[in-house]
Scaffold this motif. Structure first.
Motif, mmCIF file in Angstrom:
data_model
loop_
_atom_site.group_PDB
_atom_site.id
_atom_site.type_symbol
_atom_site.label_atom_id
_atom_site.label_comp_id
_atom_site.label_asym_id
_atom_site.label_seq_id
_atom_site.Cartn_x
_atom_site.Cartn_y
_atom_site.Cartn_z
ATOM 1 N N ILE A 2 0.866 -1.180 0.000
ATOM 2 C CA ILE A 2 0.000 0.000 0.000
ATOM 3 C C ILE A 2 0.897 1.223 0.000
ATOM 4 O O ILE A 2 1.999 1.182 0.559
ATOM 5 C CB ILE A 2 -0.940 0.001 1.228
ATOM 6 N N GLU A 3 0.525 2.274 -0.643
ATOM 7 C CA GLU A 3 1.340 3.471 -0.713
ATOM 8 C C GLU A 3 1.184 4.295 0.568
ATOM 9 O O GLU A 3 0.163 4.221 1.254
ATOM 10 C CB GLU A 3 0.930 4.322 -1.913
ATOM 11 N N PRO A 4 2.224 5.105 0.932
ATOM 12 C CA PRO A 4 2.199 5.867 2.186
ATOM 13 C C PRO A 4 0.969 6.735 2.384
ATOM 14 O O PRO A 4 0.522 6.929 3.497
ATOM 15 C CB PRO A 4 3.470 6.722 2.099
ATOM 16 N N ASP B 237 -3.312 2.815 9.555
ATOM 17 C CA ASP B 237 -1.929 3.273 9.733
ATOM 18 C C ASP B 237 -1.675 3.690 11.173
ATOM 19 O O ASP B 237 -0.586 3.483 11.709
ATOM 20 C CB ASP B 237 -1.642 4.450 8.792
ATOM 21 N N GLU B 238 -2.665 4.291 11.802
ATOM 22 C CA GLU B 238 -2.508 4.728 13.194
ATOM 23 C C GLU B 238 -2.226 3.542 14.111
ATOM 24 O O GLU B 238 -1.334 3.589 14.963
ATOM 25 C CB GLU B 238 -3.771 5.456 13.657
ATOM 26 N N LYS B 239 -2.975 2.456 13.934
ATOM 27 C CA LYS B 239 -2.766 1.255 14.735
ATOM 28 C C LYS B 239 -1.431 0.616 14.389
ATOM 29 O O LYS B 239 -0.701 0.133 15.276
ATOM 30 C CB LYS B 239 -3.907 0.265 14.481
ATOM 31 N N ALA B 240 -1.093 0.631 13.103
ATOM 32 C CA ALA B 240 0.187 0.052 12.682
ATOM 33 C C ALA B 240 1.354 0.797 13.310
ATOM 34 O O ALA B 240 2.345 0.183 13.736
ATOM 35 C CB ALA B 240 0.301 0.083 11.160
ATOM 36 N N GLU B 241 1.270 2.114 13.386
ATOM 37 C CA GLU B 241 2.340 2.901 14.018
ATOM 38 C C GLU B 241 2.437 2.581 15.502
ATOM 39 O O GLU B 241 3.539 2.516 16.055
ATOM 40 C CB GLU B 241 2.079 4.393 13.813
ATOM 41 N N ILE C 154 5.496 2.603 7.325
ATOM 42 C CA ILE C 154 5.182 2.787 8.745
ATOM 43 C C ILE C 154 6.467 2.760 9.557
ATOM 44 O O ILE C 154 6.699 3.618 10.423
ATOM 45 C CB ILE C 154 4.226 1.683 9.243
ATOM 46 N N ALA C 155 7.335 1.786 9.288
ATOM 47 C CA ALA C 155 8.599 1.679 10.013
ATOM 48 C C ALA C 155 9.437 2.937 9.824
ATOM 49 O O ALA C 155 9.982 3.485 10.794
ATOM 50 C CB ALA C 155 9.379 0.454 9.541
#
Length: 199
Positions: free
Chosen positions: A9-11, A43-47, A81-82
């Motif tokens: 997925i793109e940023p 993305d919020e949860k992934a971060e 994300i990383a």
């Protein structure tokens, strides 16, 4: 392509990619019903997950950015994300490759008597190269390396097997020991001649 099945997925997109493998449960919410495919986390949860992974690692010991990036990859953290989380940790000083490199060089030199070549290899193993590595290596000067080499020779010469060995065997073993620690041949010849005398 549906985002629940796309591996990337793109940023700028809304959700982190679904990753397959051991860490899959981190990146997918449980489906509401067994017939529906699981949904990717935001993305919020992934971060949040990435921050926890990195902080847990730093809580055990210091690490370079490259080591932490590798850990995130192993945990299937999406690359964008990383990178985002690692950037923030650098901004607040929780990741500092220059300081880590300096600490590593000092420790390896003082505790193991490692010299230039071996120290550079140690840094490279941690993903530290370029200016950060060079600045750290400059802490150890020629006199430091000479004293470290003398300490290696003195320690080896206390061994009973070395004391009983013929002089040529002693020289060969000492030269090998110094080489494995990263000392140059000129330093090795000098300290060996000091210890055993010239031929």
């Amino acid at each position: 392509m549906d985002s629940s099945t796309s591996p990337w997925i793109e940023p700028g997109e809304e959700c982190a990619p679904v990753r397959r493998g051991r860490a899959r449960s981190h990146w997918q919410r449980e489906p509401d019903n067994g017939g529906e495919p699981p949904e990717p986390v935001s993305d919020e949860k992934a971060e949040e997950i990435a921050r926890t992974i990195i902080l847990n690692r730093l809580d055990r010991s210091s690490a370079s950015r490259a080591q932490l990036a590798e850990l995130c990859a192993k945990k299937l953290v999406p690359d964008h994300i990383a990178d985002r989380v690692l950037d923030r940790f650098e901004e607040v000083g929780l990741i500092d490759d220059a300081a880590y490199a300096a600490m590593l060089v000092s420790t390896r030199h003082n505790e193991r008597q490692l010299a230039g070549k071996a120290l550079r290899v140690e840094l490279a193993k941690k993903g530290i190269t370029g200016e950060a590595a060079q600045a750290a290596l400059e802490q150890v000067d020629a006199d430091d390396e000479l004293e470290a080499a003398r300490a290696i020779v003195a320690k080896r010469m206390k061994q009973a097997s070395m004391q009983k060995a013929p002089r040529d065997v002693q020289k060969r073993r000492l030269f090998g020991a110094l080489g494995r620690k990263g000392h140059s041949s000129s330093v090795a010849y000098r300290v060996i001649d000091e210890a055993l005398g010239r031929d």
